[in-house]
Enzyme design. Structure first.
Site, PDB file in Angstrom:
ATOM      1  N   ILE A 279       0.845  -1.203   0.000  1.00  0.00           N
ATOM      2  CA  ILE A 279       0.000   0.000   0.000  1.00  0.00           C
ATOM      3  C   ILE A 279       0.876   1.247   0.000  1.00  0.00           C
ATOM      4  O   ILE A 279       1.738   1.415   0.868  1.00  0.00           O
ATOM      5  CB  ILE A 279      -0.956  -0.015   1.212  1.00  0.00           C
ATOM      6  CG1 ILE A 279      -1.860  -1.257   1.113  1.00  0.00           C
ATOM      7  CG2 ILE A 279      -1.799   1.258   1.253  1.00  0.00           C
ATOM      8  CD1 ILE A 279      -2.686  -1.529   2.336  1.00  0.00           C
TER       9      ILE A 279
ATOM     10  N   HIS B 130       8.906   3.315   0.828  1.00  0.00           N
ATOM     11  CA  HIS B 130       9.579   2.221   0.113  1.00  0.00           C
ATOM     12  C   HIS B 130       8.641   1.484  -0.835  1.00  0.00           C
ATOM     13  O   HIS B 130       9.001   0.465  -1.401  1.00  0.00           O
ATOM     14  CB  HIS B 130      10.169   1.208   1.107  1.00  0.00           C
ATOM     15  CG  HIS B 130      11.237   1.789   1.958  1.00  0.00           C
ATOM     16  ND1 HIS B 130      12.316   2.472   1.439  1.00  0.00           N
ATOM     17  CD2 HIS B 130      11.395   1.806   3.295  1.00  0.00           C
ATOM     18  CE1 HIS B 130      13.087   2.875   2.433  1.00  0.00           C
ATOM     19  NE2 HIS B 130      12.546   2.492   3.564  1.00  0.00           N
TER      20      HIS B 130
HETATM   21  N1  INI Z   1       5.627  -5.446   2.671  1.00  0.00           N
HETATM   22  C1  INI Z   1       4.443  -5.662   2.070  1.00  0.00           C
HETATM   23  O1  INI Z   1       4.155  -6.784   1.657  1.00  0.00           O
HETATM   24  N2  INI Z   1       3.576  -4.642   1.903  1.00  0.00           N
HETATM   25  C2  INI Z   1       3.824  -3.369   2.316  1.00  0.00           C
HETATM   26  O2  INI Z   1       2.974  -2.465   2.132  1.00  0.00           O
HETATM   27  C3  INI Z   1       5.057  -3.128   2.983  1.00  0.00           C
HETATM   28  N3  INI Z   1       5.379  -1.811   3.493  1.00  0.00           N
HETATM   29  O3  INI Z   1       4.477  -0.956   3.529  1.00  0.00           O
HETATM   30  O4  INI Z   1       6.489  -1.542   3.926  1.00  0.00           O
HETATM   31  C4  INI Z   1       5.959  -4.213   3.142  1.00  0.00           C
HETATM   32  N4  INI Z   1       7.146  -4.027   3.756  1.00  0.00           N
HETATM   33  C5  INI Z   1       7.934  -5.115   4.268  1.00  0.00           C
HETATM   34  C6  INI Z   1       8.884  -5.687   3.248  1.00  0.00           C
HETATM   35  O5  INI Z   1       8.179  -6.465   2.297  1.00  0.00           O
HETATM   36  C7  INI Z   1       9.919  -6.598   3.918  1.00  0.00           C
HETATM   37  O6  INI Z   1       9.249  -7.659   4.564  1.00  0.00           O
HETATM   38  C8  INI Z   1      10.779  -5.855   4.931  1.00  0.00           C
HETATM   39  O7  INI Z   1      11.410  -4.734   4.337  1.00  0.00           O
HETATM   40  C9  INI Z   1      11.849  -6.804   5.525  1.00  0.00           C
HETATM   41  O8  INI Z   1      12.735  -7.261   4.525  1.00  0.00           O
END
Ligand code: INI
Length: 152
Positions: free
Chosen positions: A77, A83
């Site tokens: 989202i 990021h």
């Molecule tokens: N991961 C998601 O699947 N959706 C998101 O919206 C999201 N946001 O918003 O940050 C997200 N972040 C986590 C990312 O996928 C990793 O798990 C994390 O950076 C650890 O490596």
């Protein structure tokens, strides 16, 4: 159009725990679709990963073994993170790259949305269920790939 049949297929579902109040709905949609096309419950294996960024590695592992196809489920989202572009971009790029490199059918059920409501709409709300669509796409691609291999 091909007739969809998941009979006898072994399917891996790679699902992201991030935003799991939505990805669980995608998971239900995928399971329902797989059952409808005849895939047995014992042939459906779900692997939960922390976030969408981690989907490609798990998919890469699944593509090496006994599975005929995989379904990838996640929700990214825009409002939640600066990021957004990295997470959604890397998930999409990684999934596509693995599917092509390993010649492995994959259904892409990673929702990218501007708001939580938009994501909910696509997870069994007014815009269908992306998990269901991804599962059916994965099943369809198993038969498309099989047919092309037989014809070429
Ligand atoms: N991961 C998601 O699947 N959706 C998101 O919206 C999201 N946001 O918003 O940050 C997200 N972040 C986590 C990312 O996928 C990793 O798990 C994390 O950076 C650890 O490596």
């Amino acid at each position: 159009m091909v007739t969809l049949s998941g009979t006898g297929l072994k399917i891996a579902i790679i699902a992201s725990s991030f935003n799991d109040f939505i990805t669980k709905k995608l998971h239900v949609g995928a399971l329902e679709a797989l059952r409808e096309v005849g895939t047995k419950d014992e042939d459906i294996h779900t692997y939960w990963v922390p976030g969408s960024f981690e989907i490609p590695l798990a998919l890469s592992e699944a593509a090496e073994g006994k599975f005929d196809a995989a379904v990838c489920l996640g929700v990214v989202i825009r409002g939640e993170t600066p990021h957004f572009n990295y997470v959604s971009g890397e998930a999409a790029r990684g999934i596509s790259e693995i599917s092509m490199k390993k010649q492995f059918p994959v259904g892409f059920g990673v929702i990218t949305a501007d708001t939580t409501d938009q994501a909910i709409d696509r997870a069994g709300g007014k815009r269908g269920n992306k998990g269901r669509e991804a599962a059916l796409a994965a099943i369809e691609m198993t038969s498309v790939v099989k047919k092309i291999r037989a014809d070429r």
